[in-house]
Scaffold this active site. Structure first.
Site, PDB file in Angstrom:
ATOM      1  N   GLU A 129      -9.959   6.477   3.999  1.00  0.00           N
ATOM      2  CA  GLU A 129      -9.674   7.138   2.726  1.00  0.00           C
ATOM      3  C   GLU A 129     -10.883   7.224   1.798  1.00  0.00           C
ATOM      4  OE1 GLU A 129      -6.771   8.516   2.337  1.00  0.00           O
ATOM      5  OE2 GLU A 129      -5.905   7.673   4.157  1.00  0.00           O
ATOM      6  N   ILE A 161       0.863  -1.189   0.000  1.00  0.00           N
ATOM      7  CA  ILE A 161       0.000   0.000   0.000  1.00  0.00           C
ATOM      8  C   ILE A 161       0.895   1.233   0.000  1.00  0.00           C
ATOM      9  CG2 ILE A 161      -1.764   1.290   1.272  1.00  0.00           C
ATOM     10  CD1 ILE A 161      -2.515  -1.487   2.560  1.00  0.00           C
ATOM     11  N   PHE A 162       0.721   2.084  -1.006  1.00  0.00           N
ATOM     12  CA  PHE A 162       1.554   3.282  -1.129  1.00  0.00           C
ATOM     13  C   PHE A 162       0.852   4.488  -0.529  1.00  0.00           C
ATOM     14  CE2 PHE A 162       2.853   7.067  -3.668  1.00  0.00           C
ATOM     15  CZ  PHE A 162       4.172   7.131  -3.247  1.00  0.00           C
ATOM     16  N   GLY A 217       0.495  10.961   1.641  1.00  0.00           N
ATOM     17  CA  GLY A 217      -0.005  12.044   2.484  1.00  0.00           C
ATOM     18  C   GLY A 217       0.234  11.691   3.935  1.00  0.00           C
TER      19      GLY A 217
END
Length: 246
Positions: free
Chosen positions: A129, A49-50, A53
């Site tokens: 998100e 998972i990138f 923020g």
């Protein structure tokens, strides 16, 4: 096993997201240009998972390992509104999303999740998100910072597109900084979000450029003393006895 020290937030009164599948499927429409077009993409364990923020310093889920690195073809922009984490309905904050940009790259952190971590992390991120943030998922090729890194890693990323209701779009760095200064939400002040992200880039990716991010930070730093002086002046004025008119 590593764990983020801050426990995931709880959202009372918010609808629970549906549990994600253990091996999520993403259609080719969720893929960046030029990556596995015309085919259905399938994530298989381990999942990466990138984050670009707040995930770079506060993932909020258990993970097995983490790598600093970048993805190509995207620029980071403070173009997404936030009415929960770093803002409110009355005063939305500004957080980052990704803009397709062929010649650019965005630095961040990729987290490896395995086993039971996969379902738990995706369920948590779906709420943080997607449900509360308005972000969609895509697959990208993540390039680790390590010099001896092998092939790029396929990673899941959350991107807020112009179609979501919280999208604010472009504005000048000064206007974005002014909005950040007056916004705060359940996760903290919007200023913290900006400064932590700038610190991450400065200390973990010193070789990388992010003009947009640092220009906003510079604008914010230049505005804050003016606000402080104005408040101080108002306090002094209020404390001075007013002469009565004779």
């Amino acid at each position: 096993m590593k764990r983020d020290p801050q426990r995931p937030e709880e959202y009372p009164g918010r609808p629970e997201p549906p549990p994600p599948p253990s091996s999520p499927l993403l259609s080719s429409s969720s893929s960046p240009p030029g990556e596995a077009e015309g085919a259905e993409l399938k994530l298989t364990p381990p999942v990466w998972i990138f984050g670009y923020g707040s995930l770079v310093w506060r993932p909020g889920f258990e993970f097995t390992s983490r790598k600093v690195g970048f993805i190509r073809g995207y620029s980071r922009r403070f173009w997404q509104g936030d009415t929960f984490h770093r803002g409110s309905e009355r005063m939305p904050g500004r957080v980052v999303t990704l803009l397709e940009d062929c010649g650019a790259c965005t630095w961040g952190v990729a987290y490896e999740v395995r086993g039971e971590q996969i379902a738990a992390s995706l369920q948590y991120l779906n709420m943080r998100e997607a449900v509360l943030g308005g972000y969609d998922t895509k697959l990208v090729k993540f390039h680790p910072q390590e010099k001896d890194a092998e092939e790029p890693i396929l990673a899941l990323v959350y991107i807020a597109t112009p179609q979501n209701p919280s999208y604010l779009g472009p504005a000048s760095e000064e206007d974005i900084a002014a909005q950040i200064i007056v916004s705060s939400g359940c996760a903290g002040h919007n200023i913290e979000y900006l400064l932590r992200l700038a610190d991450f880039m400065r200390y973990f990716c010193p070789q990388a450029e992010d003009k947009h991010l640092f220009s906003i930070e510079e604008a914010l730093v230049s505005i804050l003393p003016c606000l402080y002086c104005t408040e101080e002046s108002l306090e002094e004025t209020a404390s001075v006895p007013q002469k009565s008119k004779g």
